[in-house]
Design a protein around this motif. Structure first.
Motif, PDB file in Angstrom:
ATOM      1  N   LEU A 248       6.097 -10.517  13.166  1.00 14.64           N
ATOM      2  CA  LEU A 248       5.349  -9.343  13.085  1.00 14.64           C
ATOM      3  C   LEU A 248       4.547  -9.433  14.621  1.00 14.64           C
ATOM      4  CD1 LEU A 248       3.745  -9.363   9.513  1.00 14.64           C
ATOM      5  CD2 LEU A 248       5.457  -7.716  10.693  1.00 14.64           C
ATOM      6  N   ASP A 249       4.444  -8.465  15.132  1.00 18.15           N
ATOM      7  CA  ASP A 249       3.625  -8.108  16.336  1.00 18.15           C
ATOM      8  C   ASP A 249       2.301  -7.797  16.046  1.00 18.15           C
ATOM      9  OD1 ASP A 249       2.426  -7.118  18.733  1.00 18.15           O
ATOM     10  OD2 ASP A 249       4.226  -6.345  19.466  1.00 18.15           O
ATOM     11  N   PRO A 250       1.358  -8.426  16.536  1.00 16.17           N
ATOM     12  CA  PRO A 250      -0.113  -8.379  15.896  1.00 16.17           C
ATOM     13  C   PRO A 250      -0.590  -7.069  16.243  1.00 16.17           C
ATOM     14  CG  PRO A 250      -0.100 -10.533  16.853  1.00 16.17           C
ATOM     15  CD  PRO A 250       1.531  -9.920  16.978  1.00 16.17           C
ATOM     16  N   ARG A 251      -0.036  -6.649  17.560  1.00 14.02           N
ATOM     17  CA  ARG A 251      -0.454  -5.155  18.160  1.00 14.02           C
ATOM     18  C   ARG A 251      -0.119  -4.098  17.506  1.00 14.02           C
ATOM     19  NH1 ARG A 251       1.938  -5.092  23.618  1.00 14.02           N
ATOM     20  NH2 ARG A 251       3.489  -6.239  22.313  1.00 14.02           N
ATOM     21  N   LYS A 252       1.234  -4.204  16.937  1.00 14.42           N
ATOM     22  CA  LYS A 252       1.670  -3.142  16.280  1.00 14.42           C
ATOM     23  C   LYS A 252       1.236  -3.067  14.742  1.00 14.42           C
ATOM     24  CE  LYS A 252       5.995  -2.861  18.786  1.00 14.42           C
ATOM     25  NZ  LYS A 252       7.340  -2.862  18.838  1.00 14.42           N
ATOM     26  N   LEU A 253       0.973  -4.221  14.330  1.00 11.35           N
ATOM     27  CA  LEU A 253       0.405  -4.420  12.868  1.00 11.35           C
ATOM     28  C   LEU A 253      -1.234  -3.777  13.003  1.00 11.35           C
ATOM     29  CD1 LEU A 253       0.907  -5.447  10.266  1.00 11.35           C
ATOM     30  CD2 LEU A 253       0.033  -7.634  10.922  1.00 11.35           C
ATOM     31  N   ALA A 254      -1.839  -4.194  14.207  1.00 13.69           N
ATOM     32  CA  ALA A 254      -3.213  -3.460  14.304  1.00 13.69           C
ATOM     33  C   ALA A 254      -3.185  -1.887  14.244  1.00 13.69           C
ATOM     34  CB  ALA A 254      -3.733  -3.915  15.579  1.00 13.69           C
ATOM     35  N   VAL A 255      -2.041  -1.360  14.861  1.00 18.00           N
ATOM     36  CA  VAL A 255      -1.894   0.139  14.767  1.00 18.00           C
ATOM     37  C   VAL A 255      -1.819   0.505  13.272  1.00 18.00           C
ATOM     38  CG1 VAL A 255      -0.659   1.911  15.426  1.00 18.00           C
ATOM     39  CG2 VAL A 255      -1.272   0.462  17.399  1.00 18.00           C
ATOM     40  N   VAL A 256      -0.980  -0.043  12.694  1.00 15.39           N
ATOM     41  CA  VAL A 256      -0.578   0.187  11.090  1.00 15.39           C
ATOM     42  C   VAL A 256      -1.884   0.108  10.308  1.00 15.39           C
ATOM     43  CG1 VAL A 256       0.788  -0.257   9.215  1.00 15.39           C
ATOM     44  CG2 VAL A 256       1.630  -0.066  11.439  1.00 15.39           C
TER      45      VAL A 256
ATOM     46  N   LEU B 274       0.930  -1.314  -0.159  1.00 16.41           N
ATOM     47  CA  LEU B 274       0.139  -0.033   0.016  1.00 16.41           C
ATOM     48  C   LEU B 274       0.704   1.379   0.052  1.00 16.41           C
ATOM     49  CD1 LEU B 274      -2.901   1.192   0.030  1.00 16.41           C
ATOM     50  CD2 LEU B 274      -2.540   1.159   2.590  1.00 16.41           C
ATOM     51  N   TYR B 275       2.070   1.377   0.890  1.00 20.40           N
ATOM     52  CA  TYR B 275       2.841   2.498   0.927  1.00 20.40           C
ATOM     53  C   TYR B 275       3.560   2.472  -0.412  1.00 20.40           C
ATOM     54  CZ  TYR B 275       5.324   6.318   1.764  1.00 20.40           C
ATOM     55  OH  TYR B 275       6.149   7.612   1.727  1.00 20.40           O
ATOM     56  N   CYS B 276       3.880   1.455  -0.934  1.00 20.72           N
ATOM     57  CA  CYS B 276       4.640   1.439  -2.287  1.00 20.72           C
ATOM     58  C   CYS B 276       3.856   2.191  -3.371  1.00 20.72           C
ATOM     59  CB  CYS B 276       5.141   0.057  -2.834  1.00 20.72           C
ATOM     60  SG  CYS B 276       6.434  -0.728  -1.603  1.00 20.72           S
ATOM     61  N   ALA B 277       2.531   1.691  -3.503  1.00 25.22           N
ATOM     62  CA  ALA B 277       1.604   2.247  -4.160  1.00 25.22           C
ATOM     63  C   ALA B 277       1.492   3.809  -4.021  1.00 25.22           C
ATOM     64  CB  ALA B 277       0.125   1.550  -4.328  1.00 25.22           C
ATOM     65  N   PHE B 278       1.246   4.242  -2.782  1.00 23.27           N
ATOM     66  CA  PHE B 278       1.045   5.635  -2.556  1.00 23.27           C
ATOM     67  C   PHE B 278       2.270   6.473  -3.033  1.00 23.27           C
ATOM     68  CE2 PHE B 278      -2.255   4.859   0.566  1.00 23.27           C
ATOM     69  CZ  PHE B 278      -3.045   5.666   0.027  1.00 23.27           C
TER      70      PHE B 278
ATOM     71  N   LEU C  13       0.347   8.585   6.412  1.00 22.12           N
ATOM     72  CA  LEU C  13       1.228   7.888   5.564  1.00 22.12           C
ATOM     73  C   LEU C  13       2.706   7.641   5.950  1.00 22.12           C
ATOM     74  CD1 LEU C  13      -0.383   9.792   2.488  1.00 22.12           C
ATOM     75  CD2 LEU C  13       0.260   7.352   2.613  1.00 22.12           C
ATOM     76  N   ASP C  14       3.178   8.719   6.665  1.00 21.72           N
ATOM     77  CA  ASP C  14       4.437   8.473   7.092  1.00 21.72           C
ATOM     78  C   ASP C  14       4.571   7.332   8.199  1.00 21.72           C
ATOM     79  OD1 ASP C  14       7.246   9.548   7.347  1.00 21.72           O
ATOM     80  OD2 ASP C  14       6.757  10.284   9.565  1.00 21.72           O
ATOM     81  N   ASN C  15       3.493   7.136   9.052  1.00 16.81           N
ATOM     82  CA  ASN C  15       3.527   6.046   9.823  1.00 16.81           C
ATOM     83  C   ASN C  15       3.599   4.721   8.963  1.00 16.81           C
ATOM     84  OD1 ASN C  15       3.333   7.600  12.129  1.00 16.81           O
ATOM     85  ND2 ASN C  15       0.986   7.339  12.219  1.00 16.81           N
ATOM     86  N   LEU C  16       2.770   4.617   7.843  1.00 18.20           N
ATOM     87  CA  LEU C  16       2.911   3.642   6.955  1.00 18.20           C
ATOM     88  C   LEU C  16       4.271   3.586   6.211  1.00 18.20           C
ATOM     89  CD1 LEU C  16       0.879   1.369   5.980  1.00 18.20           C
ATOM     90  CD2 LEU C  16       0.293   2.999   4.064  1.00 18.20           C
ATOM     91  N   ARG C  17       4.773   4.548   5.891  1.00 16.32           N
ATOM     92  CA  ARG C  17       6.103   4.475   5.324  1.00 16.32           C
ATOM     93  C   ARG C  17       7.250   3.839   6.338  1.00 16.32           C
ATOM     94  NH1 ARG C  17      10.465   6.998   6.189  1.00 16.32           N
ATOM     95  NH2 ARG C  17       9.681   8.317   7.554  1.00 16.32           N
ATOM     96  N   ALA C  18       7.184   4.195   7.582  1.00 17.89           N
ATOM     97  CA  ALA C  18       7.872   3.827   8.553  1.00 17.89           C
ATOM     98  C   ALA C  18       7.766   2.189   8.728  1.00 17.89           C
ATOM     99  CB  ALA C  18       7.738   4.385  10.097  1.00 17.89           C
ATOM    100  N   PHE C  19       6.541   1.855   8.758  1.00 10.95           N
ATOM    101  CA  PHE C  19       6.190   0.265   8.789  1.00 10.95           C
ATOM    102  C   PHE C  19       6.731  -0.337   7.536  1.00 10.95           C
ATOM    103  CE2 PHE C  19       3.812  -3.552   7.353  1.00 10.95           C
ATOM    104  CZ  PHE C  19       4.022  -4.230   8.322  1.00 10.95           C
ATOM    105  N   ARG C  20       6.530   0.212   6.195  1.00 13.77           N
ATOM    106  CA  ARG C  20       7.156  -0.226   5.148  1.00 13.77           C
ATOM    107  C   ARG C  20       8.801  -0.630   5.287  1.00 13.77           C
ATOM    108  NH1 ARG C  20       8.713   2.139  -0.284  1.00 13.77           N
ATOM    109  NH2 ARG C  20       9.910   3.205   1.096  1.00 13.77           N
ATOM    110  N   HIS C  21       9.406   0.427   5.740  1.00 13.14           N
ATOM    111  CA  HIS C  21      10.900   0.307   6.113  1.00 13.14           C
ATOM    112  C   HIS C  21      10.980  -0.674   7.023  1.00 13.14           C
ATOM    113  CE1 HIS C  21      14.900   1.665   6.550  1.00 13.14           C
ATOM    114  NE2 HIS C  21      14.876   1.255   7.810  1.00 13.14           N
TER     115      HIS C  21
END
Length: 158
Positions: free
Chosen positions: A120-128, A49-53, A102-110
């Motif tokens: 992957l931590d399910p709790r952190k994934l839920a925030v993203v 998703l971030y790559c597409a953005f 989007l910056d949060n999503l960018r950080a996740f992508r990195h």
């Protein structure tokens, strides 16, 4: 910008919005399962998703010839540019609030790209995921507004 270049911009942006919509559909399919494989697949789709953005941002940057010079911070700088209104060149594509999500999503992508040895931590994934879902309606409105402003400027001859 002439009408032909505007038509190309509109077509490219609309096509990229379709790509983003397809990724959102995959995210929705995967976000209800707690199975590890589904969580990993969800992480992959959030990465996509971030790559597409970012591909959308590249279309805008390329069209208006405002290249990013700082290659070391390319991804963050490209996103930052999309918030800028460049007088006489183009309106801002995004609001600050949308750029923050989007910056949060960018950080996740990195993280996702470089987390070979981590689970992957399910709790952190839920925030993203929550941020990504908040983005869905926001970005559509902002892209529509952006295209309207560009079209209005072309009609005015500016």
């Amino acid at each position: 910008m002439d009408a032909g270049r505007l038509a190309v911009l509109r077509a490219e942006v609309e096509k990229q919005v379709e790509v983003i919509a397809k990724i959102y559909a995959k995210i929705r399919e995967r976000c209800h399962s707690k199975d590890v494989a589904y969580l990993e697949s969800l992480g992959y789709q959030l990465h996509n998703l971030y790559c597409a953005f970012e591909d959308l941002f590249k279309i805008v940057a390329r069209t208006f010839e405002n290249e990013v010079a700082d290659k070391a911070r390319y991804h963050a700088e490209l996103l930052r540019r999309m918030v800028l209104e460049i007088k006489g060149v183009r309106p801002a594509l995004l609001t600050e609030e949308t750029a923050t999500l989007l910056d949060n999503l960018r950080a996740f992508r990195h993280f996702f790209r470089h987390a070979y040895a981590y689970e992957l931590d399910p709790r952190k994934l839920a925030v993203v995921l929550e941020d990504a879902l908040k983005l869905e309606e926001r970005y559509k409105k902002e892209v529509k507004r952006f295209l309207h402003l560009v079209e209005s400027a072309v009609k005015r001859g500016g």
